[in-house]
Design a protein around this motif. Structure first.
Motif, PDB file in Angstrom:
ATOM      1  N   PRO A 169       5.230   1.039   3.371  1.00 36.83           N
ATOM      2  CA  PRO A 169       3.973   1.177   4.114  1.00 36.83           C
ATOM      3  C   PRO A 169       2.855   1.918   3.399  1.00 36.83           C
ATOM      4  O   PRO A 169       1.682   1.687   3.724  1.00 36.83           O
ATOM      5  N   PHE A 170       3.157   2.813   2.461  1.00 38.69           N
ATOM      6  CA  PHE A 170       2.111   3.661   1.892  1.00 38.69           C
ATOM      7  C   PHE A 170       1.003   2.821   1.252  1.00 38.69           C
ATOM      8  O   PHE A 170      -0.192   3.050   1.492  1.00 38.69           O
ATOM      9  N   SER A 259      -4.957  -0.147   2.732  1.00 40.03           N
ATOM     10  CA  SER A 259      -3.777   0.641   3.084  1.00 40.03           C
ATOM     11  C   SER A 259      -4.056   2.132   2.993  1.00 40.03           C
ATOM     12  O   SER A 259      -5.145   2.575   2.590  1.00 40.03           O
ATOM     13  N   HIS A 260      -3.041   2.917   3.319  1.00 38.52           N
ATOM     14  CA  HIS A 260      -3.139   4.372   3.191  1.00 38.52           C
ATOM     15  C   HIS A 260      -3.361   4.774   1.733  1.00 38.52           C
ATOM     16  O   HIS A 260      -4.057   5.745   1.460  1.00 38.52           O
ATOM     17  N   GLY A 261      -2.758   4.046   0.815  1.00 40.46           N
ATOM     18  CA  GLY A 261      -2.869   4.366  -0.612  1.00 40.46           C
ATOM     19  C   GLY A 261      -4.024   3.679  -1.303  1.00 40.46           C
ATOM     20  O   GLY A 261      -3.960   3.412  -2.508  1.00 40.46           O
ATOM     21  N   MET A 262      -5.103   3.425  -0.597  1.00 37.09           N
ATOM     22  CA  MET A 262      -6.221   2.658  -1.155  1.00 37.09           C
ATOM     23  C   MET A 262      -6.904   3.361  -2.323  1.00 37.09           C
ATOM     24  O   MET A 262      -7.528   2.708  -3.159  1.00 37.09           O
ATOM     25  N   LEU A 263      -6.797   4.670  -2.423  1.00 31.97           N
ATOM     26  CA  LEU A 263      -7.411   5.373  -3.554  1.00 31.97           C
ATOM     27  C   LEU A 263      -6.811   4.939  -4.886  1.00 31.97           C
ATOM     28  O   LEU A 263      -7.471   5.030  -5.918  1.00 31.97           O
ATOM     29  N   THR A 264      -5.585   4.460  -4.855  1.00 31.61           N
ATOM     30  CA  THR A 264      -4.941   3.977  -6.079  1.00 31.61           C
ATOM     31  C   THR A 264      -5.118   2.469  -6.239  1.00 31.61           C
ATOM     32  O   THR A 264      -5.589   2.002  -7.279  1.00 31.61           O
TER      33      THR A 264
END
Length: 280
Positions: A169-170, A259-264
């Motif tokens: 999910p991340f 997603s939650h990890g959109m910064l990456t």
């Protein structure tokens, strides 16, 4: 460019990175749970190239900072950060926080940064405030069983739990049609396993049960609020949309499908939007 450690009042050593011209405007990055300042590589390199001074630190018990047994709460997270920024004498800084780091930014800016006159702006990215857990004040929050499940999984097999979060999910890698980036999963797992299991376990309470309503209301600096509407970790309707209502001077942007990890995985989009906000 430099790295180093700052020793806090309770003897905790906090690792930091400080890159770029000392007379340039600082952009300061606060990482999420259970990661480290390494999670900001894409942002630190980008903003360094844009002429800024970029700073990030490892939260106590995370990354290269001391694996202490106490102080795993938002008050200590913020005071530890304040010790680093006072040591570096950062002024006119823009503070960017992701997830739990967003909670750290809110507590730091409200209780340390604004009173000391050190903060110019803030950016909250998929951040946990005002509170993740369901309470009487926030009945739409997540039930405590969710966070108890995190604690049980971490105690049972932290390595497997972290692999499952990063590969699922991340970053939205569990969605149909999404390209699974194995090196990104490996890097998330590496960062998590470098830190202390105790700090990560205690940190679940810090990021889920800390009510930061007052912090958000006290953040009088311009604040950019960013989140994806497919965030499977921090539901955006209980996070960014509420933040935008509580903050005195907020700009909200919700990204479809992110997603939650959109910064990456969407660093090009996020970096450009943060840069525009900083320079505006």
């Amino acid at each position: 460019m430099s790295t180093g450690f700052v020793t806090t009042a309770d003897g905790t050593e906090i690792f930091f990175k400080d890159w770029g011209p000392k007379d340039a405007q600082p952009i300061v990055f606060h990482h999420g749970w259970p990661l480290s300042s390494d999670d900001w590589d894409a942002q630190m390199l980008f903003f360094l190239d844009e002429g800024f001074r970029v700073v990030a630190h490892d939260r106590r018990g995370h990354g290269r900072s001391s694996q202490v047994g106490t102080g795993h709460d938002m008050d200590h997270y913020a005071s530890d950060a304040a010790a680093v920024f006072a040591h570096l004498d950062l002024k006119n800084a823009v503070h960017v926080g992701h997830s739990t780091g967003g909670g750290e930014v809110a507590r730091y800016v409200a209780q340390h940064g604004i009173p000391a006159g050190r903060v110019a702006k803030a950016v909250l990215v998929a951040a946990v405030p005002p509170i993740m857990a369901k309470t009487e004040s926030y009945p739409e929050g997540l039930p405590m069983e969710v966070f108890d499940g995190f604690r049980s999984a971490l105690k049972a097999n932290r390595a497997a739990f972290f692999r499952d979060v990063a590969s699922g999910p991340f970053y939205g890698f569990n969605r149909d049609g999404v390209e699974v980036l194995v090196p990104v999963i490996d890097n998330w797992w590496r960062q998590g396993m470098t830190g202390s299991a105790l700090a990560h376990y205690a940190g679940i309470k810090a990021f889920s049960e800390t009510d930061q309503t007052a912090d958000l209301k006290a953040m009088t600096v311009p604040t950019l609020v960013l989140q994806g509407d497919d965030d499977q970790i921090v539901p955006y309707k209980q996070a960014s949309e509420v933040q935008a209502r509580l903050l005195p001077d907020a700009t909200l942007k919700v990204y479809p499908g992110f997603s939650h990890g959109m910064l990456t995985v969407n660093a090009d989009v996020l970096n450009a939007d943060i840069l525009a906000f900083v320079r505006n």
